[in-house]
Write a protein that holds these residues in place. Structure first.
Motif, PDB file in Angstrom:
ATOM      1  N   GLN A 426       0.830  -1.199   0.000  1.00 56.65           N
ATOM      2  CA  GLN A 426       0.000   0.000   0.000  1.00 56.65           C
ATOM      3  C   GLN A 426       0.868   1.253   0.000  1.00 56.65           C
ATOM      4  N   CYS A 427       0.507   2.190  -0.878  1.00 57.91           N
ATOM      5  CA  CYS A 427       1.220   3.472  -0.929  1.00 57.91           C
ATOM      6  C   CYS A 427       0.965   4.242   0.356  1.00 57.91           C
ATOM      7  N   LYS A 428       2.025   4.664   1.031  1.00 56.65           N
ATOM      8  CA  LYS A 428       1.857   5.353   2.310  1.00 56.65           C
ATOM      9  C   LYS A 428       1.331   6.774   2.130  1.00 56.65           C
ATOM     10  N   ASN A 429       1.333   7.284   0.890  1.00 56.56           N
ATOM     11  CA  ASN A 429       0.898   8.662   0.658  1.00 56.56           C
ATOM     12  C   ASN A 429      -0.597   8.763   0.350  1.00 56.56           C
ATOM     13  N   CYS A 430      -1.091   7.912  -0.558  1.00 61.22           N
ATOM     14  CA  CYS A 430      -2.509   8.010  -0.944  1.00 61.22           C
ATOM     15  C   CYS A 430      -3.295   6.735  -0.650  1.00 61.22           C
ATOM     16  N   LEU A 431      -2.620   5.723  -0.085  1.00 63.99           N
ATOM     17  CA  LEU A 431      -3.237   4.463   0.359  1.00 63.99           C
ATOM     18  C   LEU A 431      -3.690   3.560  -0.801  1.00 63.99           C
ATOM     19  N   THR A 432      -3.224   3.839  -2.022  1.00 60.40           N
ATOM     20  CA  THR A 432      -3.498   2.932  -3.139  1.00 60.40           C
ATOM     21  C   THR A 432      -2.817   1.587  -2.888  1.00 60.40           C
ATOM     22  N   ILE A 433      -3.526   0.499  -3.233  1.00 59.38           N
ATOM     23  CA  ILE A 433      -3.016  -0.845  -2.975  1.00 59.38           C
ATOM     24  C   ILE A 433      -2.505  -1.468  -4.268  1.00 59.38           C
ATOM     25  N   TYR A 434      -1.302  -2.049  -4.207  1.00 53.82           N
ATOM     26  CA  TYR A 434      -0.838  -2.914  -5.290  1.00 53.82           C
ATOM     27  C   TYR A 434      -1.024  -4.361  -4.843  1.00 53.82           C
ATOM     28  N   ASP A 435      -1.928  -5.064  -5.519  1.00 56.92           N
ATOM     29  CA  ASP A 435      -2.210  -6.453  -5.195  1.00 56.92           C
ATOM     30  C   ASP A 435      -1.666  -7.321  -6.324  1.00 56.92           C
ATOM     31  N   PRO A 436      -0.712  -8.221  -6.042  1.00 61.20           N
ATOM     32  CA  PRO A 436      -0.140  -9.058  -7.101  1.00 61.20           C
ATOM     33  C   PRO A 436      -1.194  -9.844  -7.878  1.00 61.20           C
ATOM     34  N   LYS A 437      -2.316 -10.160  -7.229  1.00 62.25           N
ATOM     35  CA  LYS A 437      -3.345 -10.937  -7.924  1.00 62.25           C
ATOM     36  C   LYS A 437      -3.856 -10.204  -9.165  1.00 62.25           C
ATOM     37  N   TYR A 438      -3.948  -8.855  -9.086  1.00 62.57           N
ATOM     38  CA  TYR A 438      -4.503  -8.076 -10.186  1.00 62.57           C
ATOM     39  C   TYR A 438      -3.445  -7.402 -11.049  1.00 62.57           C
ATOM     40  N   GLY A 439      -2.227  -7.238 -10.516  1.00 63.26           N
ATOM     41  CA  GLY A 439      -1.219  -6.499 -11.261  1.00 63.26           C
ATOM     42  C   GLY A 439      -1.612  -5.033 -11.368  1.00 63.26           C
ATOM     43  N   ASP A 440      -1.159  -4.364 -12.403  1.00 61.87           N
ATOM     44  CA  ASP A 440      -1.481  -2.955 -12.613  1.00 61.87           C
ATOM     45  C   ASP A 440      -1.489  -2.697 -14.116  1.00 61.87           C
ATOM     46  N   GLN A 441      -2.668  -2.834 -14.726  1.00 58.79           N
ATOM     47  CA  GLN A 441      -2.760  -2.699 -16.173  1.00 58.79           C
ATOM     48  C   GLN A 441      -2.489  -1.277 -16.640  1.00 58.79           C
ATOM     49  N   THR A 442      -2.613  -0.284 -15.735  1.00 59.93           N
ATOM     50  CA  THR A 442      -2.303   1.085 -16.144  1.00 59.93           C
ATOM     51  C   THR A 442      -0.830   1.246 -16.486  1.00 59.93           C
ATOM     52  N   GLN A 443       0.014   0.332 -15.960  1.00 57.15           N
ATOM     53  CA  GLN A 443       1.447   0.398 -16.249  1.00 57.15           C
ATOM     54  C   GLN A 443       1.940  -0.907 -16.875  1.00 57.15           C
ATOM     55  N   HIS A 444       0.978  -1.633 -17.485  1.00 53.59           N
ATOM     56  CA  HIS A 444       1.300  -2.858 -18.232  1.00 53.59           C
ATOM     57  C   HIS A 444       1.948  -3.930 -17.349  1.00 53.59           C
ATOM     58  N   ILE A 445       1.533  -3.987 -16.079  1.00 53.28           N
ATOM     59  CA  ILE A 445       2.016  -5.018 -15.167  1.00 53.28           C
ATOM     60  C   ILE A 445       0.976  -6.138 -15.146  1.00 53.28           C
ATOM     61  N   PRO A 446       1.301  -7.316 -15.641  1.00 50.16           N
ATOM     62  CA  PRO A 446       0.286  -8.381 -15.702  1.00 50.16           C
ATOM     63  C   PRO A 446      -0.087  -8.902 -14.321  1.00 50.16           C
ATOM     64  N   ALA A 447      -1.238  -9.554 -14.246  1.00 50.94           N
ATOM     65  CA  ALA A 447      -1.676 -10.174 -12.993  1.00 50.94           C
ATOM     66  C   ALA A 447      -0.661 -11.222 -12.540  1.00 50.94           C
ATOM     67  N   GLU A 448      -0.646 -11.469 -11.219  1.00 49.93           N
ATOM     68  CA  GLU A 448       0.249 -12.453 -10.596  1.00 49.93           C
ATOM     69  C   GLU A 448       1.737 -12.031 -10.661  1.00 49.93           C
ATOM     70  N   THR A 449       1.990 -10.725 -10.797  1.00 46.99           N
ATOM     71  CA  THR A 449       3.371 -10.232 -10.747  1.00 46.99           C
ATOM     72  C   THR A 449       3.719  -9.844  -9.316  1.00 46.99           C
ATOM     73  N   PRO A 450       4.661 -10.544  -8.651  1.00 44.73           N
ATOM     74  CA  PRO A 450       5.045 -10.187  -7.272  1.00 44.73           C
ATOM     75  C   PRO A 450       5.573  -8.760  -7.214  1.00 44.73           C
ATOM     76  N   PHE A 451       5.346  -8.118  -6.071  1.00 42.36           N
ATOM     77  CA  PHE A 451       5.809  -6.742  -5.904  1.00 42.36           C
ATOM     78  C   PHE A 451       7.323  -6.646  -6.104  1.00 42.36           C
ATOM     79  N   GLU A 452       8.053  -7.671  -5.631  1.00 46.14           N
ATOM     80  CA  GLU A 452       9.507  -7.648  -5.746  1.00 46.14           C
ATOM     81  C   GLU A 452       9.975  -7.630  -7.205  1.00 46.14           C
TER      82      GLU A 452
END
Length: 480
Positions: A426-452
């Motif tokens: 979770q972003c400590k500034n705006c509390l947005t969550i990065y969940d590996p299950k969903y990835g982040d399609q806004t930045q072309h990060i596919p689902a199941e991508t570990p945060f590391e």
């Protein structure tokens, strides 16, 4: 006699009393004494026998019914503050958002709250639906040539809605065939403040509301719903109504998709003036729910006659339809259903169009009688008009039998969902969550991508904070 009409675009179904009065004066100048309301919260000038000659006025967009490339924006502003709503989505918020839409649209756009039932969610080409995250919206897309509605893979920021809608319309020449392709094209074309979709849209079921009469809201305020069964609103009465709105400092008048008008914010101390206005003009504001819960094709006398026939049968049999909605569709029009029960009129047999052959109908009902499921089940086909009343009574009994059940009786009970503790960042500034299950399609990060495994240049999709500002936390999740 042949009827002709023009449409006046009313963005979001909301306008000021002064604007409505100017529209009424335009209708008068065209020789009309009534106006009608359209299915997409617009205003109709209907004339008999000859074209309606409306004076041009730059302030209003007035178009002929067969003109393409001009559609009204539908919004659930009309429901805000009087029916169940998403807490952050106030009437003022709708107005700010609608103000961003300055260009004419050839696509049907819906901007709605999933917690209300008065305005349909999925009848547009672009359906913006409020999420639980303040100022972020789901987008469900069904472009003109698409067969199904698809969810856009990101939440849209309130102040980007108009920008995204305009961009999608400009991209139609690219013939996008999926939301993934659309997402890529939009991201390449404009900068947007998207947010990751972290949970699926939930649309709670509420019975269809009663929307007529003078009703209390809050401690010292009322709202008024007006409905004419023939959809002909007298201009003389509406002009007086506009003046009373101005006297009461009421800034907005709303149109519903059910061809009715709602006025919010009537002060308690002036309620008597509104009652006198209705009484003086002989306005009935207590129609039966049997009257109010129908959606008909615009300016279609045969559909209106069929509705009256069916409502009279319901009355004779003392049938309740509370919470149900009914629609009549014409085979000449492509329809997006948004009622619980649909009566489809069939085309006459090929080659026999000129003969006087009795019409036949199909009956459909929405899964669980909830039109927001977008799934319709055929109940019967090719039946005569005289068979419809008993068949509709049969469907209404089916509705009440299943009302309150968590799932349709034909389905197996859903197993209890397992709860699992999971880790996300979770972003400590705006509390947005990065969940590996969903990835982040806004930045072309596919689902199941570990945060590391995220690239070092990864940033928060909302506030652009660096990857280092994300903190590992534990969250509970219901497993599918």
């Amino acid at each position: 006699m042949k009827q002709t009409f023009s449409r006046v675009i009313v963005r979001g179904g909301v306008l000021s009393p002064a604007e409505l009065k100017q529209i009424l004066e335009l209708a008068e100048s065209a020789g009309l004494n009534t106006i009608s309301l359209g299915s997409r919260q617009d205003i109709l000038f209907i004339g008999e026998g000859e074209e309606v000659d409306v004076l041009e006025k730059e302030k209003f967009q007035i178009i002929s019914p067969d003109q393409e490339g001009a559609e009204n924006i539908v919004s659930s502003y009309v429901s805000a503050d009087i029916f169940p709503n998403t807490p952050w989505l106030t009437g003022d918020r709708y107005l700010y958002i609608l103000e961003q839409f300055r260009q004419k649209s050839g696509l049907k756009i819906n901007i709605t709250d999933p917690r209300q039932r008065l305005v349909p969610l999925f009848t547009g080409h672009l359906n913006f639906i409020a999420s639980e995250h303040e100022d972020y919206w789901y987008l469900y897309v069904r472009l003109p040539e698409w067969e199904k509605t698809e969810m856009y893979p990101a939440l849209i920021y309130s102040w980007d809605l108009a920008k995204v809608a305009t961009t999608i319309e400009e991209l139609l020449l690219e013939e996008p065939d999926s939301t993934d392709m659309l997402f890529e094209l939009v991201n390449d074309a404009v900068d947007t403040n998207n947010r990751t979709v972290d949970q699926s849209l939930e649309v709670p079921f509420y019975p269809f509301p009663y929307y007529e009469g003078i009703n209390r809201v809050g401690a010292d305020s009322y709202w008024l719903g007006l409905y004419w069964r023939n959809n002909k609103y007298y201009i003389d009465f509406l002009k007086v109504l506009c003046d009373l709105c101005a006297d009461c400092k009421i800034g907005k008048i709303s149109i519903t998709p059910w061809k009715s008008i709602i006025i919010k914010g009537i002060p308690e101390k002036q309620k008597l003036e509104w009652e006198k206005l209705l009484g003086k003009h002989g306005i009935n504001v207590r129609h039966s729910m049997l009257e109010l819960n129908w959606h008909l094709p615009v300016n279609n006398k045969s559909a209106l006659d069929l509705k009256e026939y069916l409502v009279n049968n319901f009355n004779k049999n003392d049938i309740s339809t509370y919470g149900l909605t009914f629609g009549i569709t014409d085979y000449t029009k492509k329809a997006y259903y948004f009622t619980s029960i649909v009566i489809e009129k069939n085309a006459p047999p090929f080659g026999l169009e000129t003969l006087n052959i009795r019409s036949t109908y199909n009956l459909l009902y929405a899964k669980n009688f909830d039109p927001n499921t977008q799934e319709f089940i055929v109940h019967v086909q090719e039946v005569d008009k005289e068979e419809l009343p008993n068949l509709l009574i049969e469907l209404s009994k089916m509705y009440f039998d299943q009302l309150g059940n968590e799932q349709n009786k034909s389905e197996k009970p859903a197993p209890a969902k397992e709860i699992r503790i999971t880790e996300a960042y979770q972003c400590k500034n705006c509390l947005t969550i990065y969940d590996p299950k969903y990835g982040d399609q806004t930045q072309h990060i596919p689902a199941e991508t570990p945060f590391e495994n995220l690239p070092i240049e990864y940033v928060c999709p909302v506030c652009d904070a660096p990857k280092a500002d994300f903190i590992k936390k534990k969250f509970t999740r219901q497993l599918d």
